[in-house]
Design a protein around this motif. Structure first.
Motif, PDB file in Angstrom:
ATOM      1  N   SER A 261      60.394  42.016  19.970  1.00 37.46           N
ATOM      2  CA  SER A 261      60.679  43.301  19.322  1.00 37.46           C
ATOM      3  C   SER A 261      59.476  43.773  18.509  1.00 37.46           C
ATOM      4  N   ILE A 262      59.288  43.196  17.327  1.00 39.56           N
ATOM      5  CA  ILE A 262      58.185  43.615  16.457  1.00 39.56           C
ATOM      6  C   ILE A 262      56.842  43.341  17.120  1.00 39.56           C
ATOM      7  N   GLY A 263      56.724  42.191  17.753  1.00 41.87           N
ATOM      8  CA  GLY A 263      55.449  41.823  18.361  1.00 41.87           C
ATOM      9  C   GLY A 263      55.060  42.684  19.538  1.00 41.87           C
ATOM     10  N   CYS A 264      56.035  43.314  20.203  1.00 38.42           N
ATOM     11  CA  CYS A 264      55.752  44.145  21.372  1.00 38.42           C
ATOM     12  C   CYS A 264      55.706  45.635  21.054  1.00 38.42           C
ATOM     13  N   VAL A 265      55.719  45.986  19.768  1.00 39.04           N
ATOM     14  CA  VAL A 265      55.532  47.388  19.391  1.00 39.04           C
ATOM     15  C   VAL A 265      54.213  47.901  19.960  1.00 39.04           C
ATOM     16  N   TRP A 266      53.187  47.032  19.949  1.00 40.97           N
ATOM     17  CA  TRP A 266      51.897  47.438  20.493  1.00 40.97           C
ATOM     18  C   TRP A 266      52.037  47.877  21.944  1.00 40.97           C
ATOM     19  N   ALA A 446      50.994  46.496  14.552  1.00 38.55           N
ATOM     20  CA  ALA A 446      51.124  46.588  13.096  1.00 38.55           C
ATOM     21  C   ALA A 446      50.240  47.691  12.534  1.00 38.55           C
ATOM     22  N   LEU A 447      49.037  47.827  13.063  1.00 40.66           N
ATOM     23  CA  LEU A 447      48.108  48.859  12.604  1.00 40.66           C
ATOM     24  C   LEU A 447      48.675  50.256  12.835  1.00 40.66           C
ATOM     25  N   PHE A 448      49.149  50.541  14.035  1.00 39.91           N
ATOM     26  CA  PHE A 448      49.640  51.888  14.351  1.00 39.91           C
ATOM     27  C   PHE A 448      50.931  52.206  13.609  1.00 39.91           C
ATOM     28  N   PHE A 449      51.831  51.249  13.520  1.00 40.25           N
ATOM     29  CA  PHE A 449      53.091  51.497  12.820  1.00 40.25           C
ATOM     30  C   PHE A 449      52.841  51.816  11.355  1.00 40.25           C
ATOM     31  N   THR A 450      51.981  51.040  10.716  1.00 36.98           N
ATOM     32  CA  THR A 450      51.667  51.280   9.303  1.00 36.98           C
ATOM     33  C   THR A 450      50.950  52.614   9.127  1.00 36.98           C
ATOM     34  N   ALA A 451      50.055  52.951  10.065  1.00 34.95           N
ATOM     35  CA  ALA A 451      49.322  54.216   9.975  1.00 34.95           C
ATOM     36  C   ALA A 451      50.257  55.411  10.050  1.00 34.95           C
TER      37      ALA A 451
END
Length: 655
Positions: A261-266, A446-451
């Protein structure tokens, strides 16, 4: 293993398949605006929902899924299906959270979004280079290895000859047609994959007595040659469950859920291959509907890939489930295990004449759909993010030419990579894929979600955050290569961080490290000016009712001819405040050029290879793309809820 496709019926089916694919690919060349960057790289931003959904699915489902997922099913059961079913909420995140921001920013590529969000160049260049390396080393390499394995086992053809043939056919319509050709051929190939896979699954279940027969016989499918006094070669007791032990299983359930889930956001929300298809949608509603269709289709791999792999183990346990190194080396040339031959073994063992050719077409569809998607997206990144940096004055004709040439270059790199993939592939291909993505891809997500959700994040925090995450991931990846897993029955003497920390847990650790560094560095350094955030985050994005305040203009450069020589002619059209700015998409500034004159030989060749710009094409309008019809908005919202409920039911039933 016996080879197939010696009967004329099978060969005829494969020939018909190639004719259909080439026909659809060449038909897509008739679309207008193939001679503009928007038309070539984003299909004119005019795609409707069903080819987008089919292309999202086909781009994801490559030959590595048929080989890798079936092999993992043969080796350890259904646990890996978690990565498939979690795709539903992730594509919903793409449509409802990420895509509105990408459309608001008016970007072609995701590295371009980072530059516009944070300013500067290093993040854009870093992610562009990293993406190309990841595509070549993981996606292209794995796809070609899996496809070559199937072709070699099925046909007995020379591996290099087979791959060169596939790449040549793939490159023809990808180079000429751009994203539109890729999406339309993906749609055809999705239909072929569904038809062929369902037939194989049905024949397999009839052979072993249905699902009950599979559950009973799989647990007793043990190879005759085993290591004495060990459990090597025996199926896992939890083979028919997703949620497995946290400490002594191959897929600890918490780590699996977090990584899938979280790890495959990329992969689903910040990878150019996937996002580029959503950016090509006519509007946000079509993009959302396409994502929902892809989510529904991602439910099927359990039945079309994993169960057939398990059936193959039941029918051919001595070969598919071998654990003795000498036996495995004799069967498939890999002393580590032969689970990867589960799918081709089942095809050759069960399918009658004609249907073998259909399954060969299925595998070719998987190979070609993945390769075309990767080639087109890699070409977009190289052209729009790297080439324009070194050639800021490049005309649109030059950008189109560079994009096509880079695809040809990738084909050459792919062929050269085959020996390295053959020498490094493990016994379970899909496990290898997920491990590498957890080390290198999670930090990007993580970078894109936080951005997108945190306005206070700045360029320094973004750069050092992703650098810290990738440093951790590369160290762990190197340790995995230096200390490979022990053979069955041999004591594990690897360092504790490798032996005791599953890759899914480590992927979560990479996310924590990345986000922590992003937050700390951003808070300790100066924030970005407010005007930099306009249209770049969830909270400041353009919407159907809130346009940007500035007046924008779009520049297109058309291919023309004068006096028998090829020229370019820029046409600049002032539009309202919702149209993408020319500098945002990186097109050159307008110049005075000669007027259009009569055609000639040069123009006809250029039009054939480069395409022609439609003089009456409608400019891309950000506000129009983000505006949703209330009726269809409700329809896609209801389907999104239904999809989430279906996934929750499946996890509960098979958990």
């Amino acid at each position: 293993m016996e080879t197939g496709l010696t009967h004329w019926g099978d060969i005829f089916v494969v020939i018909v398949y190639f004719c259909f694919v080439l026909g659809v690919g060449l038909w897509s060349l008739c679309r207008p605006n193939r001679g503009t960057t928007s038309g070539y790289f984003l299909a004119g931003r005019d795609m409707v929902w069903w080819p987008i959904g089919a292309s999202l699915f086909a781009s994801n489902i490559g030959s590595e899924h048929f080989i890798g997922l079936a092999g993992t099913g043969a080796a350890s059961g259904i646990g890996m299906v978690a990565y498939e079913w979690i795709s539903m909420p992730l594509v919903l995140m793409l449509g409802w959270i990420f895509l509105p921001v990408y459309l608001s920013a008016g970007v072609y590529t995701l590295p371009e979004y980072l530059q516009k969000r944070f300013g500067g160049q290093r993040l854009r260049v870093y992610l562009s280079v990293l993406s190309l390396v990841l595509y070549i080393v993981t996606k292209i390499a794995v796809c070609i290895y899996a496809g070559a394995l199937f072709i070699q086992l099925s046909l007995g053809w020379d591996m290099y000859l087979s791959i060169v043939l596939l790449l040549a056919i793939t490159a023809v319509y990808t180079v000429l047609g751009g994203l539109a050709a890729v999406i339309y051929t993906d749609t055809l190939q999705t239909a072929i994959m569904m038809i062929g896979s369902s037939i194989l699954c049905g024949i397999g279940f009839v052979k072993i007595g249905g699902l009950e027969g599979l559950q009973e016989r799989y647990m007793t499918a043990v190879p005759s040659v085993r290591v004495n006094n060990t459990t090597c070669g025996y199926p896992r007791e939890d083979a028919f469950h997703i949620f497995r032990s946290l400490t002594n299983s191959d897929l600890p359930w918490i780590g699996t859920i977090l990584q899938s889930s979280i790890g495959c956001v990329w992969y689903w929300c910040a990878d150019q291959v996937i996002v580029q298809r959503a950016l090509a949608a006519r509007n946000l509603t079509h993009a959302k509907a396409g994502g929902i269709l892809a989510g529904y289709l991602k439910i099927l791999p359990l039945f079309f890939m994993i169960y057939p792999g398990m059936i193959s183990r039941v029918l051919y346990a001595d070969e598919v489930a071998c654990v003795d190194a000498e036996t495995c080396d004799r069967v498939c040339g890999n002393p580590g295990g032969c689970s990867n031959i589960a799918y081709p073994k089942l095809v050759l063992g069960l399918m009658p004449v004609g249907l073998r050719g259909l399954m060969m077409a299925v595998m070719m569809s998987a190979i070609m759909s993945s390769l075309t998607s990767i080639f087109n997206s890699s070409s977009t990144i190289f052209t729009m993010d790297l080439w324009r940096r070194f050639r800021s004055s490049a005309s649109e004709r030059e950008l189109l030419l560079v994009g096509r040439v880079f695809i040809v270059f990738l084909c050459g790199v792919s062929i050269a990579w085959i020996p390295l993939v053959k020498s490094s592939a493990g016994g379970q291909l899909f496990v290898y894929i997920q491990a590498i993505q957890s080390y290198l891809g999670t930090a990007i997500g993580a970078l894109f979600f936080t951005a997108i959700i945190w306005k206070r994040m700045n360029e320094k925090g973004a750069f050092f955050g992703i650098l810290a995450g990738h440093t951790c991931g590369v160290i762990r990846m190197i340790l995995d290569f230096v200390y490979p897993g022990p053979e069955c029955g041999v004591a594990d003497t690897r360092p504790a961080i490798v032996a005791n920390m599953h890759y899914s847990y480590f992927g979560t650790l990479v996310i924590i490290v990345s986000v922590s560094v992003i937050v700390v560095v951003s808070l300790l350094t100066e924030p970005l000016p407010k005007e930099r955030l306009d249209g770049m985050t969830w909270w400041t994005k353009v919407s159907g009712s809130r346009p940007k305040d500035t007046t924008l203009e779009l520049t297109e450069i058309n291919l023309e001819e004068k006096d028998g020589k090829c020229h370019t002619m820029n046409t600049t059209t002032s539009v309202d405040s919702q149209t993408i700015k020319s500098s945002d998409v990186g097109l050159p500034a307008p110049e005075d050029r000669p007027e259009k004159t009569g055609g000639g030989l040069c123009k006809r060749w250029v039009d054939l290879i480069m395409g022609r710009a439609d003089e009456h094409a409608v400019n891309v309008n950000v506000q129009t793309q983000l505006t949703e019809d209330p009726k269809w908005q409700k329809v896609v919202n209801v389907n999104a809820v239904i999809g989430l409920c279906m996934v929750m039911f499946l996890f509960g039933y098979f958990g």
